[in-house]
Scaffold this motif. Structure first.
Motif, PDB file in Angstrom:
ATOM      1  N   THR A  58       0.867  -1.165   0.000  1.00  0.00           N
ATOM      2  CA  THR A  58       0.000   0.000   0.000  1.00  0.00           C
ATOM      3  C   THR A  58       0.907   1.219   0.000  1.00  0.00           C
ATOM      4  N   TYR A  59       0.364   2.339  -0.372  1.00  0.00           N
ATOM      5  CA  TYR A  59       1.175   3.547  -0.401  1.00  0.00           C
ATOM      6  C   TYR A  59       0.324   4.762  -0.065  1.00  0.00           C
ATOM      7  N   GLU A  60       1.033   5.812   0.307  1.00  0.00           N
ATOM      8  CA  GLU A  60       0.374   7.104   0.475  1.00  0.00           C
ATOM      9  C   GLU A  60       1.316   8.154  -0.096  1.00  0.00           C
ATOM     10  N   LYS A  61       0.728   9.180  -0.626  1.00  0.00           N
ATOM     11  CA  LYS A  61       1.529  10.262  -1.187  1.00  0.00           C
ATOM     12  C   LYS A  61       1.804  11.276  -0.086  1.00  0.00           C
ATOM     13  N   GLN A  62       3.082  11.529   0.146  1.00  0.00           N
ATOM     14  CA  GLN A  62       3.499  12.522   1.131  1.00  0.00           C
ATOM     15  C   GLN A  62       4.281  13.590   0.376  1.00  0.00           C
ATOM     16  N   SER A  63       3.662  14.727   0.258  1.00  0.00           N
ATOM     17  CA  SER A  63       4.242  15.809  -0.521  1.00  0.00           C
ATOM     18  C   SER A  63       4.355  15.350  -1.973  1.00  0.00           C
ATOM     19  N   ARG A  64       5.572  15.214  -2.477  1.00  0.00           N
ATOM     20  CA  ARG A  64       5.724  14.791  -3.875  1.00  0.00           C
ATOM     21  C   ARG A  64       6.256  13.370  -4.015  1.00  0.00           C
ATOM     22  N   VAL A  65       6.316  12.621  -2.932  1.00  0.00           N
ATOM     23  CA  VAL A  65       6.841  11.256  -2.997  1.00  0.00           C
ATOM     24  C   VAL A  65       5.801  10.245  -2.504  1.00  0.00           C
ATOM     25  N   PHE A  66       5.934   9.019  -2.992  1.00  0.00           N
ATOM     26  CA  PHE A  66       5.082   7.926  -2.549  1.00  0.00           C
ATOM     27  C   PHE A  66       5.833   7.135  -1.487  1.00  0.00           C
ATOM     28  N   VAL A  67       5.132   6.835  -0.408  1.00  0.00           N
ATOM     29  CA  VAL A  67       5.712   6.068   0.696  1.00  0.00           C
ATOM     30  C   VAL A  67       4.976   4.732   0.768  1.00  0.00           C
ATOM     31  N   TYR A  68       5.745   3.640   0.768  1.00  0.00           N
ATOM     32  CA  TYR A  68       5.186   2.285   0.674  1.00  0.00           C
ATOM     33  C   TYR A  68       5.275   1.538   1.996  1.00  0.00           C
ATOM     34  N   THR A  69       4.251   0.725   2.224  1.00  0.00           N
ATOM     35  CA  THR A  69       4.173  -0.129   3.399  1.00  0.00           C
ATOM     36  C   THR A  69       3.673  -1.500   2.948  1.00  0.00           C
ATOM     37  N   PRO A  70       4.290  -2.587   3.423  1.00  0.00           N
ATOM     38  CA  PRO A  70       3.816  -3.922   3.042  1.00  0.00           C
ATOM     39  C   PRO A  70       2.476  -4.246   3.699  1.00  0.00           C
ATOM     40  N   LEU A  71       1.687  -5.058   3.024  1.00  0.00           N
ATOM     41  CA  LEU A  71       0.387  -5.465   3.559  1.00  0.00           C
ATOM     42  C   LEU A  71       0.440  -6.804   4.286  1.00  0.00           C
ATOM     43  N   PHE A  72       1.595  -7.459   4.266  1.00  0.00           N
ATOM     44  CA  PHE A  72       1.806  -8.674   5.052  1.00  0.00           C
ATOM     45  C   PHE A  72       3.282  -8.778   5.391  1.00  0.00           C
ATOM     46  N   SER A  73       3.585  -9.587   6.391  1.00  0.00           N
ATOM     47  CA  SER A  73       4.965  -9.681   6.883  1.00  0.00           C
ATOM     48  C   SER A  73       5.794 -10.666   6.062  1.00  0.00           C
ATOM     49  N   GLN A  74       7.098 -10.497   6.164  1.00  0.00           N
ATOM     50  CA  GLN A  74       8.018 -11.415   5.506  1.00  0.00           C
ATOM     51  C   GLN A  74       7.851 -12.822   6.088  1.00  0.00           C
ATOM     52  N   LYS A  75       7.620 -12.898   7.379  1.00  0.00           N
ATOM     53  CA  LYS A  75       7.423 -14.199   8.035  1.00  0.00           C
ATOM     54  C   LYS A  75       6.215 -14.925   7.435  1.00  0.00           C
ATOM     55  N   ASP A  76       5.111 -14.204   7.227  1.00  0.00           N
ATOM     56  CA  ASP A  76       3.919 -14.814   6.622  1.00  0.00           C
ATOM     57  C   ASP A  76       4.207 -15.303   5.202  1.00  0.00           C
ATOM     58  N   TYR A  77       4.930 -14.494   4.435  1.00  0.00           N
ATOM     59  CA  TYR A  77       5.240 -14.874   3.054  1.00  0.00           C
ATOM     60  C   TYR A  77       6.147 -16.106   3.015  1.00  0.00           C
ATOM     61  N   ILE A  78       7.176 -16.106   3.828  1.00  0.00           N
ATOM     62  CA  ILE A  78       8.097 -17.247   3.859  1.00  0.00           C
ATOM     63  C   ILE A  78       7.365 -18.509   4.323  1.00  0.00           C
ATOM     64  N   GLY A  79       6.469 -18.369   5.290  1.00  0.00           N
ATOM     65  CA  GLY A  79       5.683 -19.514   5.747  1.00  0.00           C
ATOM     66  C   GLY A  79       4.852 -20.103   4.620  1.00  0.00           C
ATOM     67  N   GLN A  80       4.190 -19.236   3.852  1.00  0.00           N
ATOM     68  CA  GLN A  80       3.379 -19.719   2.727  1.00  0.00           C
ATOM     69  C   GLN A  80       4.251 -20.395   1.673  1.00  0.00           C
ATOM     70  N   GLU A  81       5.378 -19.782   1.337  1.00  0.00           N
ATOM     71  CA  GLU A  81       6.257 -20.353   0.320  1.00  0.00           C
ATOM     72  C   GLU A  81       6.868 -21.673   0.788  1.00  0.00           C
ATOM     73  N   SER A  82       7.157 -21.794   2.075  1.00  0.00           N
ATOM     74  CA  SER A  82       7.704 -23.044   2.614  1.00  0.00           C
ATOM     75  C   SER A  82       6.688 -24.177   2.470  1.00  0.00           C
ATOM     76  N   HIS A  83       5.428 -23.884   2.791  1.00  0.00           N
ATOM     77  CA  HIS A  83       4.379 -24.898   2.639  1.00  0.00           C
ATOM     78  C   HIS A  83       4.180 -25.255   1.174  1.00  0.00           C
ATOM     79  N   SER A  84       4.237 -24.270   0.308  1.00  0.00           N
ATOM     80  CA  SER A  84       4.087 -24.500  -1.127  1.00  0.00           C
ATOM     81  C   SER A  84       5.211 -25.401  -1.645  1.00  0.00           C
TER      82      SER A  84
END
Length: 128
Positions: A58-84
């Motif tokens: 997700t992102y929000e515009k702050q002044s003239r730049v976009f600031v990004y934030t993940p919508l899930f954690s690295q731990k969650d992603y690695i867990g899913q990929e490990s099961h896959s």
């Protein structure tokens, strides 16, 4: 938990930077990735846009730049990929995977000792 979107190896490299430094803006992401890859800023921006479109960022515009934030954690992603990985190559069996590694001498003595300690500690807690 709903399955997380699949991301490519290149997208994963972008996500590692974002997970480590979020919230982070486009310029900071580009600066960090141009130090460790041969990607152009345009390529990095394309990868970021893909991640937003996949619902990973997700992102929000702050002044003239976009600031990004993940919508899930690295731990969650690695867990899913490990099961896959387990499902795809070992029919979901951790025992089959470890046996394959042991049979092909892929584990060092130190790694085997660590696994034994972890298994012992887990069995004392009642396992899964």
């Amino acid at each position: 938990m709903k399955p997380l979107p699949k991301i490519s190896e290149a997208e994963y490299e972008v996500m590692k930077v974002i997970w480590n430094y979020a919230p982070i803006n486009t310029n900071e992401i580009t600066e960090r990735l141009t130090r460790t890859t041969d990607w152009s800023p345009k390529t990095i921006q394309t990868l970021i846009k893909r991640l937003v479109n996949k619902g990973v960022l997700t992102y929000e515009k702050q002044s003239r730049v976009f600031v990004y934030t993940p919508l899930f954690s690295q731990k969650d992603y690695i867990g899913q990929e490990s099961h896959s990985f387990l499902d795809r190559f070992y029919n979901g069996s951790m025992t089959s995977m470890l046996t394959a590694f042991l049979d092909s001498d892929q584990l060092t003595a130190a790694e085997i000792d660590t696994l034994q300690m972890l298994l012992s500690r887990n069995s004392k807690k009642g396992g899964r």
